[in-house]
Design a protein around this motif. Structure first.
Motif, PDB file in Angstrom:
ATOM      1  N   ASP A  27       0.903  -2.430  11.081  1.00  0.00           N
ATOM      2  CA  ASP A  27       1.224  -1.924   9.746  1.00  0.00           C
ATOM      3  C   ASP A  27       0.111  -2.388   8.813  1.00  0.00           C
ATOM      4  O   ASP A  27       0.092  -3.527   8.365  1.00  0.00           O
ATOM      5  CB  ASP A  27       2.578  -2.463   9.293  1.00  0.00           C
ATOM      6  N   ALA A  28      -0.827  -1.479   8.542  1.00  0.00           N
ATOM      7  CA  ALA A  28      -1.931  -1.766   7.631  1.00  0.00           C
ATOM      8  C   ALA A  28      -1.739  -1.043   6.305  1.00  0.00           C
ATOM      9  O   ALA A  28      -2.703  -0.766   5.589  1.00  0.00           O
ATOM     10  CB  ALA A  28      -3.262  -1.383   8.273  1.00  0.00           C
ATOM     11  N   GLY A  29      -0.489  -0.720   6.015  1.00  0.00           N
ATOM     12  CA  GLY A  29      -0.160  -0.115   4.734  1.00  0.00           C
ATOM     13  C   GLY A  29      -0.534   1.345   4.597  1.00  0.00           C
ATOM     14  O   GLY A  29      -0.412   1.913   3.510  1.00  0.00           O
ATOM     15  N   GLY A  30      -1.018   1.956   5.691  1.00  0.00           N
ATOM     16  CA  GLY A  30      -1.419   3.357   5.625  1.00  0.00           C
ATOM     17  C   GLY A  30      -2.727   3.588   4.896  1.00  0.00           C
ATOM     18  O   GLY A  30      -3.139   4.737   4.700  1.00  0.00           O
ATOM     19  N   ASP A  31      -3.411   2.527   4.538  1.00  0.00           N
ATOM     20  CA  ASP A  31      -4.666   2.644   3.786  1.00  0.00           C
ATOM     21  C   ASP A  31      -5.784   3.149   4.705  1.00  0.00           C
ATOM     22  O   ASP A  31      -5.933   2.677   5.834  1.00  0.00           O
ATOM     23  CB  ASP A  31      -5.043   1.284   3.206  1.00  0.00           C
ATOM     24  N   LEU A  32      -6.577   4.086   4.203  1.00  0.00           N
ATOM     25  CA  LEU A  32      -7.660   4.672   4.996  1.00  0.00           C
ATOM     26  C   LEU A  32      -9.041   4.292   4.480  1.00  0.00           C
ATOM     27  O   LEU A  32     -10.038   4.884   4.870  1.00  0.00           O
ATOM     28  CB  LEU A  32      -7.513   6.202   5.009  1.00  0.00           C
ATOM     29  N   THR A  33      -9.109   3.285   3.617  1.00  0.00           N
ATOM     30  CA  THR A  33     -10.379   2.894   3.023  1.00  0.00           C
ATOM     31  C   THR A  33     -11.309   2.236   4.033  1.00  0.00           C
ATOM     32  O   THR A  33     -12.511   2.508   4.056  1.00  0.00           O
ATOM     33  CB  THR A  33     -10.153   1.926   1.846  1.00  0.00           C
ATOM     34  N   ARG A  90      -8.600  -2.895  26.229  1.00  0.00           N
ATOM     35  CA  ARG A  90      -8.547  -2.370  27.590  1.00  0.00           C
ATOM     36  C   ARG A  90      -8.761  -3.481  28.616  1.00  0.00           C
ATOM     37  O   ARG A  90      -8.052  -3.558  29.630  1.00  0.00           O
ATOM     38  CB  ARG A  90      -9.586  -1.267  27.779  1.00  0.00           C
ATOM     39  N   LYS A  91      -9.737  -4.352  28.353  1.00  0.00           N
ATOM     40  CA  LYS A  91     -10.035  -5.449  29.279  1.00  0.00           C
ATOM     41  C   LYS A  91      -8.845  -6.375  29.453  1.00  0.00           C
ATOM     42  O   LYS A  91      -8.602  -6.897  30.550  1.00  0.00           O
ATOM     43  CB  LYS A  91     -11.250  -6.235  28.766  1.00  0.00           C
ATOM     44  N   ARG A  92      -8.068  -6.560  28.406  1.00  0.00           N
ATOM     45  CA  ARG A  92      -6.908  -7.449  28.470  1.00  0.00           C
ATOM     46  C   ARG A  92      -5.663  -6.758  29.018  1.00  0.00           C
ATOM     47  O   ARG A  92      -4.604  -7.384  29.142  1.00  0.00           O
ATOM     48  CB  ARG A  92      -6.602  -8.023  27.084  1.00  0.00           C
ATOM     49  N   GLY A  93      -5.768  -5.485  29.348  1.00  0.00           N
ATOM     50  CA  GLY A  93      -4.641  -4.784  29.929  1.00  0.00           C
ATOM     51  C   GLY A  93      -3.651  -4.243  28.920  1.00  0.00           C
ATOM     52  O   GLY A  93      -2.524  -3.882  29.279  1.00  0.00           O
ATOM     53  N   VAL A  94      -4.056  -4.182  27.648  1.00  0.00           N
ATOM     54  CA  VAL A  94      -3.193  -3.624  26.616  1.00  0.00           C
ATOM     55  C   VAL A  94      -2.947  -2.144  26.918  1.00  0.00           C
ATOM     56  O   VAL A  94      -3.853  -1.428  27.363  1.00  0.00           O
ATOM     57  CB  VAL A  94      -3.842  -3.801  25.222  1.00  0.00           C
ATOM     58  N   ALA A  95      -1.718  -1.670  26.660  1.00  0.00           N
ATOM     59  CA  ALA A  95      -1.369  -0.289  26.980  1.00  0.00           C
ATOM     60  C   ALA A  95      -1.860   0.697  25.932  1.00  0.00           C
ATOM     61  O   ALA A  95      -2.026   1.886  26.232  1.00  0.00           O
ATOM     62  CB  ALA A  95       0.145  -0.150  27.141  1.00  0.00           C
ATOM     63  N   GLY A  96      -2.076   0.226  24.705  1.00  0.00           N
ATOM     64  CA  GLY A  96      -2.540   1.111  23.655  1.00  0.00           C
ATOM     65  C   GLY A  96      -2.358   0.478  22.289  1.00  0.00           C
ATOM     66  O   GLY A  96      -1.825  -0.633  22.163  1.00  0.00           O
ATOM     67  N   CYS A  97      -2.802   1.195  21.255  1.00  0.00           N
ATOM     68  CA  CYS A  97      -2.723   0.697  19.889  1.00  0.00           C
ATOM     69  C   CYS A  97      -2.171   1.781  18.966  1.00  0.00           C
ATOM     70  O   CYS A  97      -2.517   2.958  19.116  1.00  0.00           O
ATOM     71  CB  CYS A  97      -4.099   0.271  19.372  1.00  0.00           C
ATOM     72  N   VAL A  98      -1.352   1.351  18.027  1.00  0.00           N
ATOM     73  CA  VAL A  98      -0.855   2.227  16.967  1.00  0.00           C
ATOM     74  C   VAL A  98      -1.264   1.602  15.644  1.00  0.00           C
ATOM     75  O   VAL A  98      -0.917   0.444  15.367  1.00  0.00           O
ATOM     76  CB  VAL A  98       0.671   2.383  17.032  1.00  0.00           C
ATOM     77  N   ILE A  99      -2.001   2.339  14.839  1.00  0.00           N
ATOM     78  CA  ILE A  99      -2.555   1.801  13.596  1.00  0.00           C
ATOM     79  C   ILE A  99      -2.088   2.642  12.415  1.00  0.00           C
ATOM     80  O   ILE A  99      -2.479   3.807  12.286  1.00  0.00           O
ATOM     81  CB  ILE A  99      -4.109   1.806  13.625  1.00  0.00           C
ATOM     82  N   ASP A 100      -1.267   2.064  11.558  1.00  0.00           N
ATOM     83  CA  ASP A 100      -0.933   2.752  10.309  1.00  0.00           C
ATOM     84  C   ASP A 100      -2.048   2.438   9.314  1.00  0.00           C
ATOM     85  O   ASP A 100      -1.906   1.649   8.389  1.00  0.00           O
ATOM     86  CB  ASP A 100       0.418   2.290   9.760  1.00  0.00           C
ATOM     87  N   GLY A 101      -3.169   3.083   9.568  1.00  0.00           N
ATOM     88  CA  GLY A 101      -4.404   2.864   8.838  1.00  0.00           C
ATOM     89  C   GLY A 101      -5.480   3.667   9.534  1.00  0.00           C
ATOM     90  O   GLY A 101      -5.191   4.592  10.303  1.00  0.00           O
ATOM     91  N   ALA A 102      -6.728   3.294   9.309  1.00  0.00           N
ATOM     92  CA  ALA A 102      -7.846   4.073   9.850  1.00  0.00           C
ATOM     93  C   ALA A 102      -8.503   3.377  11.035  1.00  0.00           C
ATOM     94  O   ALA A 102      -8.386   2.164  11.216  1.00  0.00           O
ATOM     95  CB  ALA A 102      -8.881   4.314   8.754  1.00  0.00           C
ATOM     96  N   ILE A 103      -9.234   4.183  11.818  1.00  0.00           N
ATOM     97  CA  ILE A 103     -10.099   3.675  12.876  1.00  0.00           C
ATOM     98  C   ILE A 103     -11.524   4.151  12.593  1.00  0.00           C
ATOM     99  O   ILE A 103     -11.761   4.960  11.693  1.00  0.00           O
ATOM    100  CB  ILE A 103      -9.663   4.170  14.261  1.00  0.00           C
ATOM    101  N   ARG A 104     -12.477   3.638  13.356  1.00  0.00           N
ATOM    102  CA  ARG A 104     -13.825   4.197  13.345  1.00  0.00           C
ATOM    103  C   ARG A 104     -14.319   4.318  14.780  1.00  0.00           C
ATOM    104  O   ARG A 104     -13.587   4.030  15.717  1.00  0.00           O
ATOM    105  CB  ARG A 104     -14.770   3.365  12.482  1.00  0.00           C
ATOM    106  N   ASP A 105     -15.552   4.748  14.965  1.00  0.00           N
ATOM    107  CA  ASP A 105     -16.073   5.059  16.303  1.00  0.00           C
ATOM    108  C   ASP A 105     -15.183   6.114  16.963  1.00  0.00           C
ATOM    109  O   ASP A 105     -14.858   6.048  18.153  1.00  0.00           O
ATOM    110  CB  ASP A 105     -16.159   3.808  17.184  1.00  0.00           C
ATOM    111  N   SER A 106     -14.809   7.102  16.179  1.00  0.00           N
ATOM    112  CA  SER A 106     -13.829   8.090  16.638  1.00  0.00           C
ATOM    113  C   SER A 106     -14.337   8.933  17.801  1.00  0.00           C
ATOM    114  O   SER A 106     -13.546   9.349  18.652  1.00  0.00           O
ATOM    115  CB  SER A 106     -13.415   8.995  15.479  1.00  0.00           C
ATOM    116  N   ALA A 107     -15.634   9.192  17.853  1.00  0.00           N
ATOM    117  CA  ALA A 107     -16.164   9.996  18.956  1.00  0.00           C
ATOM    118  C   ALA A 107     -16.001   9.267  20.289  1.00  0.00           C
ATOM    119  O   ALA A 107     -15.595   9.861  21.291  1.00  0.00           O
ATOM    120  CB  ALA A 107     -17.631  10.340  18.707  1.00  0.00           C
TER     121      ALA A 107
END
Length: 228
Positions: free
Chosen positions: A86-92, A105-122
């Motif tokens: 929960d990152a407040g939905g901020d996209l800044t 991925r290296k730690r075996g995490v199944a995935g991420c959900v971010i209520d906010g923005a990501i980068r390196d989208s490609a």
């Protein structure tokens, strides 16, 4: 402990057997049997190339634009966990990018959900590591805190407790409360089987559509001659 800047211990989480069963179910079926009352909101979209998401929640609440506690969550994560932020939905500013996804991925995490923005989208979009987020920006995050790990969070009105089951596919993200997992699974499995039967009937040309007119009449709809 200081509210707003603390790391708690997760006391329970859904087991691997429950996670595996849900992977075979469409998210829409699970949503339907939960009365269509729970959802992570339409902004959470899959940012990866392909692949569904399922696993127990490792929750993070962070100041918008800051990912210090997300980094700590990566270090605490157990194989199969879904890091839900929960990152407040901020996209800044982006909360995660390609390097953090590689670490997850290296730690075996199944995935991420971010209520906010990501980068390196490609790079993320070219891969199959499940990442759901509200948007994209090239601007990077700060690492100053505060934040909390393993607390109850809410995204789009959907409450996620540590250890709850988190699911995601092309339709979005859904949380199944820990105590309701088995009940929801049985209902969703029955829903899926019913829809498979409906699909077969449609393909065979024997689908019964009488319910449409019956419903309209029950609701008081008036039919004007041939318009029916």
């Amino acid at each position: 402990m200081t509210i707003g800047f603390r790391i708690l211990r997760r006391v329970r989480k859904v087991d691997a057997g429950a996670v595996a069963k849900f992977k075979a179910l469409p998210l829409a079926n699970v949503s339907d049997v939960m009365s269509r009352m729970s959802a992570g909101g339409p902004r959470l979209r899959p940012m990866h190339g392909k692949g569904a998401l399922a696993g127990p929640a490792l929750t993070v609440k962070t100041r918008p634009g800051d990912n210090l506690m997300v980094h700590k969550a990566l270090d605490l994560a157990e194989p199969g966990d879904v890091i839900v932020v929960d990152a407040g939905g901020d996209l800044t500013s982006a909360i995660i990018g390609e390097l953090m996804v590689a670490h997850a991925r290296k730690r075996g995490v199944a995935g991420c959900v971010i209520d906010g923005a990501i980068r390196d989208s490609a790079a993320i979009g070219a891969g199959d590591f499940p990442v759901f987020a509200a948007g994209v920006t090239h601007r990077g995050p700060y690492k100053d805190g505060p934040g909390e790990i393993n607390v109850a969070i809410a995204i789009g009105g959907m409450v996620i407790e540590p250890g709850d089951l988190v699911l995601g596919d092309g339709d979005g993200v859904l949380c199944v409360p820990f105590a309701e997992v088995e009940t929801v699974y049985r209902a969703a499995k029955a829903k899926q089987e019913s829809e498979l039967q409906q699909t077969a009937a449609i393909k065979a040309g024997i689908s019964d559509r009488a319910w449409v007119d019956e419903t309209l009449k029950r609701l008081g709809c008036e039919f004007a001659g041939a318009a029916r």
